[in-house]
Each structure stands twice: as structure tokens, then as C-alpha cells.
Design an enzyme around this catalytic site. Structure first.
Site, mmCIF file in Angstrom:
data_model
loop_
_atom_site.group_PDB
_atom_site.id
_atom_site.type_symbol
_atom_site.label_atom_id
_atom_site.label_comp_id
_atom_site.label_asym_id
_atom_site.label_seq_id
_atom_site.Cartn_x
_atom_site.Cartn_y
_atom_site.Cartn_z
ATOM 1 N N HIS A 46 34.604 46.519 37.757
ATOM 2 C CA HIS A 46 34.366 45.157 37.248
ATOM 3 C C HIS A 46 34.778 45.145 35.777
ATOM 4 O O HIS A 46 34.439 46.074 35.031
ATOM 5 C CB HIS A 46 32.868 44.897 37.383
ATOM 6 N N HIS A 63 28.690 36.006 43.682
ATOM 7 C CA HIS A 63 28.158 35.939 42.305
ATOM 8 C C HIS A 63 26.633 35.897 42.252
ATOM 9 O O HIS A 63 26.030 35.385 41.311
ATOM 10 C CB HIS A 63 28.745 34.687 41.635
HETATM 11 O O1 LIG Z 1 33.877 39.194 36.852
HETATM 12 C C1 LIG Z 1 33.000 39.100 37.748
HETATM 13 O O2 LIG Z 1 33.091 39.615 38.887
HETATM 14 C C2 LIG Z 1 31.777 38.330 37.476
HETATM 15 O O3 LIG Z 1 30.926 38.222 38.345
HETATM 16 C C3 LIG Z 1 31.577 37.741 36.117
HETATM 17 C C4 LIG Z 1 30.186 38.002 35.629
HETATM 18 O O4 LIG Z 1 29.949 39.386 35.617
HETATM 19 C C5 LIG Z 1 30.012 37.455 34.211
HETATM 20 O O5 LIG Z 1 30.799 38.238 33.305
HETATM 21 C C6 LIG Z 1 28.573 37.486 33.819
HETATM 22 O O6 LIG Z 1 28.407 36.896 32.533
HETATM 23 MG MG LIG Z 2 31.337 39.362 40.096
#
Ligand SMILES: O=C(O)C(=O)C[C@@H](O)[C@H](O)CO
Ligand SMILES: [Mg+2]
Length: 382
Positions: free
Chosen positions: A285, A185
Site C-alpha cells: 500500500h 475501504h
Molecule cells: O490507498 C489506499 O488503498 C487507501 O485505502 C487510501 C487510504 O489508506 C488513505 O490513505 C487513508 O487516509
Molecule cells: Mg485501501
């Protein structure tokens, strides 16, 4: 046919829907949004609408190139999210006009169903075991979780051990009956990615996501040299031009563009093809809403290298609304044994409950991610 109007609706939990109307009554829906910057993307959508109103919505490729190139400055999360949602809505219109789901317009199905995964554990990876147990009853066998809490650029072995202990606990509880990705992350800086990947190696996660921040992409090949864990990234890359450098440098095994951040269906279909040429898997994603998910699926079902699809049902961000709250055809999104079927209705295959969207847009929250700080008070990557 001509485009007559663009209307944006910011709604809970942190999404935005775009409605594009035409002079023949055909309407397309998109989901242009950047989590935490919805109003900025909204302004970008309405600026870009100057290129669109009065134009023929069928000329998606030309409209895409105009939106991308005509304003001189290009790329980045805001403009590419605005273009993404507009692109999705234009494909929705095209499919409705032609009476075909978008995947048919892109050449038809390469698979009968698409594997999906579910988030567990929330912002701070806790209570993962119970989440997995609950979701397994719903047929899921693939998950994703945050790998760490705040982590310093250089941090202690104890922090590494805490992160690894959680993963060890999952393997102890479920063995290899389940699979999971670990999302760093962006919280892990290059100096800590190396020891953390090394310590996680024995637990053989399906992938590690964003092993370092996208702006540190030059570390991907170096980290890939030292680990057998497949590395994944892409949610913070916004066009073919961002991804091409990653493909050239190597190191990433799975690319994860976001269909609402990386220029939409038109752009991500091309990214999927670039990935396939480099023997890289495609796993969009999608912690967002139903139009974003439908757009992902449109590309998944025509891409040989699509392997996994993120979806936001039950995700820790969905406070105030759930994935299908604004969808009439909820059944079409049914997940069985961890798979979802193609959305077969014309266009993107999402029937938006417009009344509910309008009602919810009357007091949409301005969602923001938390600002985390280290013990010394300095900003920590969230
Ligand atoms: O789903 C994912 O892989 C994330 O890392 C979540 C991130 O993108 C949040 O949505 C940002 O606010
Ligand atoms: Mg992510």
C-alpha cells in the site's frame, strides 16, 4: 559513525519526512507518517529518538528491536509508523555508506521492472471512465477505485446495484484491456460483503481490497470460500504479528502492508517472505510520498511474490503537493507502460530537495479525512 540528530518535517499534502543526521555527515531520509495523525507520529518519532541519538546507525536490526520491544507497549499504527520512517532512514544511510541501493543490500534484483497502478475516481467513485482514458494515454493499464460510497451495516439492493453498475460501465468501456482492484475501504461491513462480492463476481476485478475492516479479519477465509475474486488487505495491519494470524487463517490472496505504517523495510521484507511461504502475493500500500514509495520498491525488487505497487501520482488526496514535488531525481521515478525501474542510486535512491521540504514545512496543513455520516446521522466508515 553515530546518529546525531532527528528532524521531522510535516509537509503538504499530508506527509512527513524524517531526516536522520550522523557525525560523519551522511544523512538518511524516511517518511514516518499516518494519514491524519502526522503530529502524533511526529511525537512518537521524537520519543523514539532517545534510543537512537549516539547509536551506530549501521545496527538497523538492533535499533529496530529496541524501538519495538524496549518501550513495553508495541505495535499499532502510531508506533509502527514512527519505527517505519526511522527504519527507512537507517537503510538510506546504510546504502549511502556502502555505495549501494538498498535492494542490493537485500540480495539484489529478482525482476527488471515493477508493475504499478493508479487510483481513479476519488473518494466518491465518480468520473472513473475519463480518469482511466486519461491514464491509459500515460501507459497505465491497471487501476484501483473505491467500490462504494457510504454503506450501512445492512443496506439496500439498490446501493449494491449502484456499486456494480459503475464496475459494469468500466468493463463495457474497456473490456479486459485494463485491470482494476476495487477498494471496499472498510466501508463494507461483513453482512454486505457477501452480496457485494457475489454481485461483482461476473466482472472479475483483479482484487477486492479490505473486503471488511481489518478488525473483522476472521471473515476473510469465509468470504474467500464464497468468491473467486482475490481478496486483498494489509494497510491497517502493522507488523508480522498482525499478519501471521491472517496467513494462518487463510483467505487473503494479496497482502498490502504499508512501508510507512508496518515497521518499514526491515519488517515488510519479513512480511513479504511470510507471504511467499503461504503462496500469497505482496502488493504494498502506498498512497503517500516519494520516500515511502522508494521503500516499497526496495522490497518489491527483492521479493519474488511482489506483484503490484501502488503509487500516488494524481491520487485524490494529493492536494497541495504531488508525488515528486520534493524530489530532485524525478526522472528516476519515470513510469513507462505501467512499470517503474529500480532506483539505482545509493540508499533508497531518492534525492530529497531539502530546501523545498523546509519551505513547505513552514505551513503544513493538518490533513484530516472527512467524517462521513449516514442519513440517520450515525458515523459512516469513510
Ligand atoms: O490507498 C489506499 O488503498 C487507501 O485505502 C487510501 C487510504 O489508506 C488513505 O490513505 C487513508 O487516509
Ligand atoms: Mg485501501
Amino acid at each position: 559513525m553515530r546518529i546525531t540528530k532527528l528532524t521531522t518535517y510535516r509537509v503538504p499534502p499530508r506527509w512527513m519526512f524524517l531526516k536522520i543526521e550522523t557525525d560523519e555527515g551522511v544523512v538518511g531520509w524516511g517518511e514516518p507518517v499516518l494519514e491524519g495523525r502526522a503530529r502524533t507520529v511526529e511525537a512518537a518519532v521524537h520519543e523514539l529518538s532517545e534510543y537512537l541519538v549516539g547509536q551506530d546507525p549501521s545496527r538497523i536490526n538492533d535499533l529496530w528491536q529496541v524501538m519495538y520491544r524496549a518501550g513495553f507497549y508495541r505495535g499499532g499504527p502510531i508506533l509502527m509508523s514512527a519505527i517505519a520512517g526511522i527504519d527507512q532512514a537507517l537503510w538510506d544511510i546504510k546504502g549511502k555508506v556502502m555505495g549501494q541501493p538498498v535492494y542490493e543490500l537485500l540480495g539484489g534484483l529478482v525482476r527488471d521492472k515493477m508493475k504499478v497502478y493508479s487510483w481513479v475516481g476519488g473518494d466518491r467513485p465518480a468520473d472513473i471512465i475519463n480518469d482511466i482514458k486519461r491514464l491509459r494515454e500515460g501507459g497505465f493499464d491497471t487501476f484501483k477505485m473505491n467500490g462504494t460510497e457510504e454503506l450501512g451495516i445492512v443496506d439496500s439492493a439498490r446501493k449494491v446495484d449502484e456499486a456494480v453498475a459503475r464496475i459494469a460501465e468500466i468493463r463495457a468501456a474497456f473490456g479486459h484491456d485494463i485491470e482494476f482492484g476495487i477498494d471496499f475501504h472498510g466501508r463494507v461491513a461483513a453482512p454486505m460483503a457477501k452480496p457485494l462480492l457475489k454481485a461483482l463476481e461476473p466482472y472479475r476485478p483483479l482484487f477486492v481490497e479490505e473486503p471488511v475492516l481489518a478488525e473483522q479479519a476472521e471473515y476473510y477465509p469465509r468470504l474467500a470460500e464464497q468468491t473467486a475474486i482475490p481478496l486483498a488487505a494489509g494497510e491497517r495491519m502493522f507488523s508480522r504479528f498482525d499478519f501471521k494470524r491472517v496467513f494462518q487463517a487463510g483467505g487473503i490472496a494479496i497482502v498490502q502492508p504499508d512501508l510507512s505504517h508496518a515497521g518499514g523495510i526491515t519488517e515488510c521484507f519479513k512480511i513479504a517472505g511470510m507471504a511467499e511461504a503461504h503462496d500469497v502475493a505482496f502488493a504494498p500500500h502506498c498512497p503517500l510520498g516519494p520516500v515511502a514509495l522508494a521503500s516499497c520498491l526496495a522490497v518489491d525488487f527483492v521479493s519474488h511474490n511482489a506483484v503490484l505497487q501502488e503509487q500516488s501520482m494524481g491520487i485524490h488526496y494529493n492536494k497541495g503537493a504531488e508525488l515528486l514535488d520534493f524530489v530532485k531525481n524525478k526522472d528516476d521515478f519515470r513510469i513507462e507502460d505501467g512499470y517503474i525501474n529500480p532506483l539505482r542510486k545509493p540508499g533508497l535512491g531518492v534525492e530529497i530537495d531539502e530546501e523545498r521540504v523546509i519551505e513547505a514545512s513552514k505551513n503544513a496543513p493538518d490533513w484530516r479525512n472527512p467524517v462521513w455520516r449516514h442519513a440517520d446521522g450515525s458515523v459512516a466508515e469513510w
